[in-house]
Design a protein around this motif. Structure first.
Motif, PDB file in Angstrom:
ATOM      1  N   GLY A 128      -4.109   3.083  -9.829  1.00  0.00           N
ATOM      2  CA  GLY A 128      -4.512   1.374  -9.278  1.00  0.00           C
ATOM      3  C   GLY A 128      -6.581   1.358  -9.802  1.00  0.00           C
ATOM      4  N   GLY A 176      -2.397   6.483   1.833  1.00  0.00           N
ATOM      5  CA  GLY A 176      -1.223   5.127   1.454  1.00  0.00           C
ATOM      6  C   GLY A 176       0.021   5.082   1.156  1.00  0.00           C
ATOM      7  N   LYS A 185       3.803   5.910  -8.558  1.00  0.00           N
ATOM      8  CA  LYS A 185       3.060   4.815  -8.124  1.00  0.00           C
ATOM      9  C   LYS A 185       2.508   5.167  -6.827  1.00  0.00           C
ATOM     10  CE  LYS A 185       1.607  -0.026  -8.155  1.00  0.00           C
ATOM     11  NZ  LYS A 185       2.408  -1.016  -8.722  1.00  0.00           N
ATOM     12  N   GLU A 187       0.337   3.206  -3.499  1.00  0.00           N
ATOM     13  CA  GLU A 187      -0.684   2.532  -3.093  1.00  0.00           C
ATOM     14  C   GLU A 187      -1.051   3.747  -1.807  1.00  0.00           C
ATOM     15  OE1 GLU A 187       1.926  -0.088  -2.339  1.00  0.00           O
ATOM     16  OE2 GLU A 187       3.518  -0.465  -4.357  1.00  0.00           O
ATOM     17  N   HIS A 188      -2.458   2.409  -2.107  1.00  0.00           N
ATOM     18  CA  HIS A 188      -3.805   3.127  -1.368  1.00  0.00           C
ATOM     19  C   HIS A 188      -4.199   2.015  -0.925  1.00  0.00           C
ATOM     20  CE1 HIS A 188      -6.219   2.868  -4.493  1.00  0.00           C
ATOM     21  NE2 HIS A 188      -6.002   3.518  -5.143  1.00  0.00           N
ATOM     22  N   HIS A 189      -5.303   1.944   0.431  1.00  0.00           N
ATOM     23  CA  HIS A 189      -6.406   1.642   0.978  1.00  0.00           C
ATOM     24  C   HIS A 189      -7.673   1.763  -0.378  1.00  0.00           C
ATOM     25  CE1 HIS A 189      -3.003   0.667   3.237  1.00  0.00           C
ATOM     26  NE2 HIS A 189      -3.239   1.779   3.676  1.00  0.00           N
TER      27      HIS A 189
END
Length: 310
Positions: A128, A176, A185, A187-189
């Motif tokens: 991202g 994440g 992919k 996905e994390h914070h």
């Protein structure tokens, strides 16, 4: 906390690593230790390109190099492609490699294999961040319960804030979901700097025999000059830290074994002379504070803070 010198394990003595044995990872399997590292091959004077090499160490410390398991990928990346780290899903091996695209953007290359000596390219992991430095060096990745933790060093990142990204090259982490290896992919914070120190780089983590996640960093960097350089001695490892996940953050705790090194304690005075060069300081402060360290030569270091600035 204490280490013994067991000599050099990896020499640059093969065609695929003659220009240097660089950062990698160690993977325990039974009675052996698989060493996956970056080998630099010289293709002409003063130039070369990277490979990913497997070597195997037995319990006696004897090392046998097995050869290249991932070759340089010039179609997708520049010669800045190095520092493998692996993780397993069942019987499958996955390898992450820090890289730079031909557009000079940091990338995280993903490889997959059924054996630790045979990997195929699977593409890039989307985290991202499209523009976040020109090279993502020294990735480290592990999974803990339902979390995936990615640590890496984005080269070429800066900030207008005087508190952020002030190192030569900084280190960030992300917490994440585990990496989706089907869709490439993560996905994390969001990302956070792992350490604000000027001499902290390329950290590695491992799980010890008590189940703790331990982090050790490189205390130094390759771009700064150090007083000992002229003696052909530079850099060291940081003190080990235990990592714990709390929400979307990593907690870093000095390992408990450090307490065993304490020998005495002293009550601080307004002007205090320390008896040892190694010490821990425990203070309670109010809304503002300031204290200064000084030596006999007049070198000083000041720590201070206020309610607005800690």
């Amino acid at each position: 906390m204490h280490f013994r010198d067991r000599g050099v394990a990896l020499y640059p003595d093969q065609s695929y690593d003659q220009h240097g044995c660089h950062t990698g990872v160690a993977v325990v399997e039974g009675e052996k230790l698989n060493l996956l590292y970056t080998g630099h091959l010289v293709c002409e004077p003063d130039s070369g390109y990277p490979t990913k090499v497997l070597a195997v160490m037995d319990k006696e410390g004897k090392v046998e190099k097995k050869g290249v398991v991932v070759d340089y990928n010039p179609k997708h990346y520049t010669h800045n492609m190095r520092d493998p780290v692996t993780f397993c899903r069942g019987d499958d091996y996955f390898m992450l490699i820090g890289a730079e695209s031909h557009e000079h953007q940091g990338k995280l290359a993903l490889y997959h294999g059924k054996r630790i000596d045979d990997f195929q390219y699977r593409g890039e992991v989307d985290i991202g961040l499209s523009e976040f430095g020109y090279m993502w060096e020294c990735p480290n990745y592990y999974e803990d319960a339902q979390n995936g933790v990615l640590i890496f060093s984005p080269q070429g990142v800066s900030s207008e804030s005087k508190y952020d990204f002030n190192n030569v090259f900084s280190v960030v982490y992300m917490v994440g979901k585990p990496i989706d290896t089907e869709n490439n992919k993560f996905e994390h914070h969001g990302y956070f700097e792992l350490d604000k120190g000027f001499d902290f780089y390329a950290p590695q983590t491992y799980c010890d025999n008590e189940g703790r996640r331990i982090l050790v960093g490189w205390l130094g960097n390759s771009k700064s000059e150090y007083p000992t350089d002229s003696n052909y001695w530079a850099h060291m490892l940081t003190l080990p830290r235990e990592l714990k996940i709390e929400g979307n953050k990593l907690l870093q705790i000095p390992i408990a074994e450090l307490a065993k090194l304490r020998s005495s304690n002293e009550e601080l005075t307004a002007q205090h002379q320390l008896k040892s060069p190694a010490f821990e300081l425990e203070l309670e402060v109010g809304s503002s504070f300031s204290f200064e360290f000084a030596n006999e030569r007049g070198d000083t270091m000041t720590f201070s803070g206020t309610e607005q600035e800690w």
